[in-house]
Design a protein around this motif. Structure first.
Motif, PDB file in Angstrom:
ATOM      1  N   ASN A  76       4.786  -4.388   2.414  1.00 55.32           N
ATOM      2  CA  ASN A  76       5.252  -4.890   1.125  1.00 55.32           C
ATOM      3  C   ASN A  76       6.560  -4.235   0.726  1.00 55.32           C
ATOM      4  O   ASN A  76       6.971  -3.228   1.305  1.00 55.32           O
ATOM      5  N   ARG A 176      -6.099  -7.656  -0.489  1.00 57.57           N
ATOM      6  CA  ARG A 176      -4.900  -7.031  -1.025  1.00 57.57           C
ATOM      7  C   ARG A 176      -4.739  -7.444  -2.477  1.00 57.57           C
ATOM      8  O   ARG A 176      -4.821  -8.631  -2.797  1.00 57.57           O
ATOM      9  N   ALA A 177      -4.497  -6.443  -3.341  1.00 57.66           N
ATOM     10  CA  ALA A 177      -4.306  -6.713  -4.764  1.00 57.66           C
ATOM     11  C   ALA A 177      -2.849  -6.593  -5.177  1.00 57.66           C
ATOM     12  O   ALA A 177      -2.537  -6.694  -6.362  1.00 57.66           O
ATOM     13  N   ASP A 178      -1.951  -6.399  -4.205  1.00 62.49           N
ATOM     14  CA  ASP A 178      -0.547  -6.160  -4.545  1.00 62.49           C
ATOM     15  C   ASP A 178       0.349  -7.324  -4.151  1.00 62.49           C
ATOM     16  O   ASP A 178       1.549  -7.146  -3.942  1.00 62.49           O
ATOM     17  N   ASN A 182      -3.063 -12.743  -6.193  1.00 62.13           N
ATOM     18  CA  ASN A 182      -4.210 -11.840  -6.120  1.00 62.13           C
ATOM     19  C   ASN A 182      -4.131 -10.780  -7.210  1.00 62.13           C
ATOM     20  O   ASN A 182      -5.141 -10.412  -7.821  1.00 62.13           O
ATOM     21  N   ASN A 183      -2.926 -10.296  -7.447  1.00 63.20           N
ATOM     22  CA  ASN A 183      -2.708  -9.260  -8.449  1.00 63.20           C
ATOM     23  C   ASN A 183      -2.967  -9.776  -9.858  1.00 63.20           C
ATOM     24  O   ASN A 183      -3.666  -9.132 -10.658  1.00 63.20           O
ATOM     25  N   GLY A 186      -6.524 -10.340 -10.572  1.00 65.00           N
ATOM     26  CA  GLY A 186      -7.171  -9.050 -10.763  1.00 65.00           C
ATOM     27  C   GLY A 186      -6.984  -8.519 -12.172  1.00 65.00           C
ATOM     28  O   GLY A 186      -7.945  -8.072 -12.811  1.00 65.00           O
ATOM     29  N   TYR A 187      -5.762  -8.580 -12.679  1.00 71.26           N
ATOM     30  CA  TYR A 187      -5.533  -8.123 -14.044  1.00 71.26           C
ATOM     31  C   TYR A 187      -6.292  -8.982 -15.049  1.00 71.26           C
ATOM     32  O   TYR A 187      -6.823  -8.473 -16.048  1.00 71.26           O
ATOM     33  N   TYR A 302     -13.845 -11.752  -7.500  1.00 73.95           N
ATOM     34  CA  TYR A 302     -13.655 -10.542  -8.302  1.00 73.95           C
ATOM     35  C   TYR A 302     -14.774 -10.386  -9.336  1.00 73.95           C
ATOM     36  O   TYR A 302     -15.275  -9.280  -9.555  1.00 73.95           O
ATOM     37  N   PHE A 313      -7.738  -1.564  -8.113  1.00 70.04           N
ATOM     38  CA  PHE A 313      -6.312  -1.467  -7.820  1.00 70.04           C
ATOM     39  C   PHE A 313      -5.986  -0.306  -6.890  1.00 70.04           C
ATOM     40  O   PHE A 313      -5.023  -0.376  -6.117  1.00 70.04           O
ATOM     41  N   THR A 317      -4.536  -1.806  -3.181  1.00 70.85           N
ATOM     42  CA  THR A 317      -3.076  -1.753  -3.257  1.00 70.85           C
ATOM     43  C   THR A 317      -2.571  -0.910  -2.096  1.00 70.85           C
ATOM     44  O   THR A 317      -2.974   0.250  -1.951  1.00 70.85           O
TER      45      THR A 317
END
Length: 342
Positions: A76, A176-178, A182-183, A186-187, A302, A313, A317
């Motif tokens: 990344n 992967r949460a980054d 996907n991120n 997650g939030y 999730y 995270f 991450t």
């Protein structure tokens, strides 16, 4: 075919091995295992796996394979910014060495996971594979260099293909949460808010990880004279969206969340829309997953987990995981396992 998949215990590799095995190929994985324990849900069923650092692969390790699918990388932009030299060492130099070793070992096909981020700041026009490459980060720069160097190895017996994947999304049991969708999901699930720090205007092309796996499978089976030395954009024009539109798709999926586009980091210079016509024309490949499908899939996964926000995270991450491995002296500053040091 007997296929070696590097990065087999990563986010995409975990799905790729499953898709290739289901298609009838004999799959062997290769992975040093840094993310093997980053699992959500039931543990995946890995194929037989060679545990070796990408930088240490030899010709002997590659003997007997018909094809190599090369996914392994430091993967990344934030990580590339923190460790640009190591990013180039692994992503560029080790990847080219792998290709050369594969050719020497008699491997016939080499499928390389590149990225649409090689186009950098491309403006509002759809970019094709012939567009100028303007990488803006060490990660994207390393991908450009590999494409250039490995293309020079192509001949009648060695067929490299470069798959410039759009930004991946979707559920993998090694998550992967980054990455952006996907991120943001997650939030939404873990904080009740979708927060975008940029102004939301940059364009991003997105593609589901199962579409990526299917595209690689199509390139594995394609005639050599069609694909040898060719770069293909992998994704769908329907998934060329702004960051604000991605955020809105999450709000539409997860009930009760709020959306905040703060603009505090300004406009991200990485903005590009991509044309995916070449892979359709040459191979008949069509990406099937839409962003809304991915938001639905991720939301359900999730919500069914028992992770806290901090656990989610930190575990999923990439930069946080590698820092934890360094802090616990599993790997050193060069991202090599201590146990492997002489």
């Amino acid at each position: 075919m007997r296929v070696l998949i590097t990065g087999s215990q990563g986010y995409i590799g975990t799905v790729m091995t499953e898709v290739f095995a289901a298609a009838g190929h004999e799959v062997i994985g290769l992975d040093i295992g840094y993310f093997a324990e980053c699992v959500m849900g039931p543990p995946p069923q890995d194929p037989p796996t060679i545990a070796i650092d990408l930088r240490d692969i030899t010709v002997d390790d590659l003997a007997g394979f018909d094809a190599v699918v090369h996914l392994a990388a430091l993967s990344n932009d934030p990580l590339g910014a923190v460790a640009p030299d190591i990013t180039h060492d692994i992503n560029h130099h080790a990847s080219v060495a792998l290709a050369r070793a594969a050719k020497e070992a008699g491997v016939g096909r080499f499928l390389y996971a590149s990225t649409c981020s090689v186009y950098g700041a491309a403006g509002d026009e759809l970019v094709t594979e012939s567009a100028p490459l303007r990488p803006l980060t060490p990660y994207a720069e390393s991908k450009v260099r590999v494409e250039e160097d490995v293309a020079a190895l192509a001949d009648d017996s060695f067929v490299p293909v470069f798959l410039r994947n759009a930004t991946a999304f979707g559920f993998s049991s090694r998550l992967r949460a980054d990455i952006v969708l996907n991120n943001l999901v997650g939030y939404a699930v873990f904080t009740g808010q979708v927060k975008v720090l940029s102004d939301g205007t940059p364009w991003r092309p997105l593609v589901h990880i199962r579409d990526i796996a299917d595209a690689f499978l199509a390139c594995l089976d394609a005639p050599a004279d069609v694909v040898s030395g060719t770069a293909y954009n992998v994704g769908s024009e329907a998934n060329n969206v702004t960051v604000a539109q991605i955020a809105q798709s999450v709000v539409d999926e997860v009930p009760g969340v709020t959306l905040a586009i703060t603009g505090e980091t300004g406009s991200d210079p990485r903005s590009y829309q991509v044309d995916f016509g070449a892979i359709r024309r040459d191979l008949g490949f069509e990406a099937r997953w839409q962003i809304a499908d991915g938001a639905f899939e991720l939301h359900r996964a999730y919500a069914a987990s028992d992770f806290t926000e901090e656990q989610f995270f930190s575990r999923f991450t990439r930069l946080a995981r590698l820092r934890d491995l360094q802090d616990t002296r599993v790997i050193d500053e060069a991202m090599r396992r201590y146990s492997a040091l002489s």
